[in-house]
Design a protein around this motif. Structure first.
Motif, mmCIF file in Angstrom:
data_model
loop_
_atom_site.group_PDB
_atom_site.id
_atom_site.type_symbol
_atom_site.label_atom_id
_atom_site.label_comp_id
_atom_site.label_asym_id
_atom_site.label_seq_id
_atom_site.Cartn_x
_atom_site.Cartn_y
_atom_site.Cartn_z
ATOM 1 N N GLY A 21 6.760 41.603 70.506
ATOM 2 C CA GLY A 21 7.914 40.893 71.020
ATOM 3 C C GLY A 21 8.181 39.595 70.301
ATOM 4 N N ALA A 22 7.559 39.375 69.134
ATOM 5 C CA ALA A 22 7.780 38.141 68.407
ATOM 6 C C ALA A 22 9.079 38.209 67.642
ATOM 7 C CB ALA A 22 6.620 37.877 67.444
ATOM 8 N N GLY A 23 9.672 37.075 67.364
ATOM 9 C CA GLY A 23 10.877 37.023 66.563
ATOM 10 C C GLY A 23 11.149 35.601 66.144
ATOM 11 N N ASP A 27 6.419 33.936 69.415
ATOM 12 C CA ASP A 27 5.767 35.044 70.102
ATOM 13 C C ASP A 27 6.280 35.080 71.537
ATOM 14 O OD1 ASP A 27 4.181 36.927 71.258
ATOM 15 O OD2 ASP A 27 2.270 35.991 70.752
ATOM 16 N N LEU A 28 7.291 35.893 71.777
ATOM 17 C CA LEU A 28 7.952 35.906 73.073
ATOM 18 C C LEU A 28 7.067 36.448 74.186
ATOM 19 C CD1 LEU A 28 11.506 37.165 72.007
ATOM 20 C CD2 LEU A 28 10.693 34.809 72.214
ATOM 21 N N GLU A 127 14.457 37.461 77.157
ATOM 22 C CA GLU A 127 14.848 37.894 75.817
ATOM 23 C C GLU A 127 13.972 39.035 75.335
ATOM 24 O OE1 GLU A 127 15.034 36.340 71.241
ATOM 25 O OE2 GLU A 127 15.755 34.971 72.801
ATOM 26 N N ALA A 128 12.673 38.961 75.596
ATOM 27 C CA ALA A 128 11.780 40.033 75.164
ATOM 28 C C ALA A 128 12.198 41.362 75.783
ATOM 29 C CB ALA A 128 10.334 39.701 75.530
ATOM 30 N N ALA A 129 12.548 41.351 77.072
ATOM 31 C CA ALA A 129 12.963 42.581 77.749
ATOM 32 C C ALA A 129 14.264 43.116 77.168
ATOM 33 C CB ALA A 129 13.107 42.323 79.248
ATOM 34 N N LEU A 130 15.206 42.238 76.885
ATOM 35 C CA LEU A 130 16.481 42.660 76.302
ATOM 36 C C LEU A 130 16.275 43.265 74.919
ATOM 37 C CD1 LEU A 130 18.627 39.630 77.430
ATOM 38 C CD2 LEU A 130 19.145 42.011 77.984
ATOM 39 N N ARG A 335 0.686 25.877 74.912
ATOM 40 C CA ARG A 335 1.350 25.598 73.645
ATOM 41 C C ARG A 335 2.852 25.784 73.808
ATOM 42 N NH1 ARG A 335 -0.146 30.825 69.866
ATOM 43 N NH2 ARG A 335 1.472 29.913 68.541
ATOM 44 N N GLY A 336 3.623 25.008 73.059
ATOM 45 C CA GLY A 336 5.071 25.068 73.213
ATOM 46 C C GLY A 336 5.804 25.811 72.121
#
Length: 373
Positions: A21-23, A27-28, A127-130, A335-336
């Motif tokens: 799910g990273a983009g 790392d979403l 966003e990861a789910a979409l 972490r942000g």
């Protein structure tokens, strides 16, 4: 405030989907529990936003009592009616879910949308789910210079699904309800994640219970305030036709009997009074944490604000190294840099009691000295 493409659709493109799910370097699928998963009891947890000391004894007893009914299939009618009554809504406007996170998956899979927009920085699971559902996702990135405040005009007019948190994780910004309402349009689904609104005294700026906003979908979680992250319980408040569409995407019996018992208990008057008291305590503890963090301003530590949630977002040089040293000293913070719109200079810190905060501040002082030596 700016926009960018977070494409997760077929063919990739800028911000195309990656494993996990990273983009766009984010790392979403990284969440606060990852910060403490391997640390065990050796780490003081300031990374996860679940209220400490929960679930309370009376709630554990209520859940335990429900175990006698495990042989029967779950019946969610009583819990659904209780949630509806809590918000003054008909039951047709309520959908119970296995945590608010399930609702994001249902929205992504069930609704037919062409141009979804997620307002960041915020909880990354929407966003990861979409993206996982094959959608191309546009982002509106709120800026530190603007206090991470929403400008509704930054969202494209043709967006037919808009997702925003309130108060927003991780910025802790509480957007005015009427500012969010300005995002509503005929033909647009407006999703407002209110997972942390019950940590705000009086639930100021809440939209739950509103039926006058077209396309409004409000998500609530019972896991944060009541310490039920391992049980998974939340709910959706929306127009009956949206609830029906989402329910069709759910498996049979999606919410367990113990979770249904917890839902019914957590919206009862006794629980609401306890949550209201806890919200005021969180506000006082947060003020203490912020005041302590502001003492480090000469060292470049900056607190985003004003914070209104049970966590604060903090910027500092070499934050990644400071976070690692805090871990050596026994403290886990979030972490942000996994949140779109933020980078490695950001960390999120959960609000805890004053004794824990004071000890943490001493550790932070040591970590800053160590990193900058």
């Amino acid at each position: 405030m700016r926009t960018e493409d977070g494409s997760g659709g077929p063919g990739g493109g800028r911000g195309s989907a990656e494993a996990g799910g990273a983009g766009d370097g984010h790392d979403l699928r990284h969440h606060g529990d990852a910060e403490v998963r391997d640390g065990g009891p050796a780490l003081v947890d300031l990374a996860v936003n679940v209220r400490t000391g929960t679930p309370p004894g009376w709630l554990r007893e209520r859940i335990a009592e429900s175990l006698g009914g495990l042989a029967a299939y779950p019946d969610g009618r009583a819990a659904r009616a209780a949630v509806a009554a809590r918000h003054g809504l008909p039951v047709e406007r309520v959908l119970l879910t296995a945590g608010a996170a399930e609702a994001f998956v249902l929205l992504a899979r069930a609704l037919k949308v062409r141009r979804p927009v997620v307002v960041h920085p915020q909880f990354t699971e929407p966003e990861a789910a979409l993206r996982d559902a094959g959608h191309t996702v546009d982002r509106v990135l709120l800026r530190e210079a603007d206090g991470f405040r929403l400008d509704p005009a930054a969202v494209a007019e043709d967006a037919d699904l808009v997702v925003i948190g309130n108060p927003t994780n991780p910025t802790s910004v509480l957007h005015p309800a009427e500012t969010i309402v300005r995002l509503a349009r005929p033909g647009r689904t407006l999703v407002v994640d209110e997972a942390f609104i019950d940590a705000v005294p009086g639930e100021r700026e809440a939209l739950a219970g509103r039926t006058d906003v077209p396309g409004l979908v409000v998500l609530r979680s019972l896991t944060k305030t009541w310490g039920l992250a391992g049980l998974r319980i939340g709910y959706v408040l929306a127009a009956p036709e949206i609830v029906t569409e989402l329910a069709r995407a759910q498996p049979l019996w999606p919410v367990s009997t113990p979770a249904l018992a917890a839902a019914e208990a957590c919206v009862a008057p006794r629980a609401l009074a306890e949550a209201a008291h806890a919200a005021h305590r969180v506000a006082a503890d947060r003020a203490h944490l912020v005041a302590g963090l502001e003492e480090f301003a000469p060292e470049g530590v900056r607190v985003a604000g004003p914070a209104e949630g049970p966590f604060v977002l903090v910027r500092m040089a070499q934050a990644a190294a400071v976070r690692r040293q805090l871990r050596v000293l026994g403290y886990a913070v979030r972490r942000g840099d996994t949140f779109p719109g933020l980078d490695e200079e950001w960390v999120r810190i959960a609000v805890r009691d004053r004794v824990t905060v004071n000890r943490f501040l001493l550790a932070l002082d040591q970590a800053l000295v160590f990193v900058r030596a």
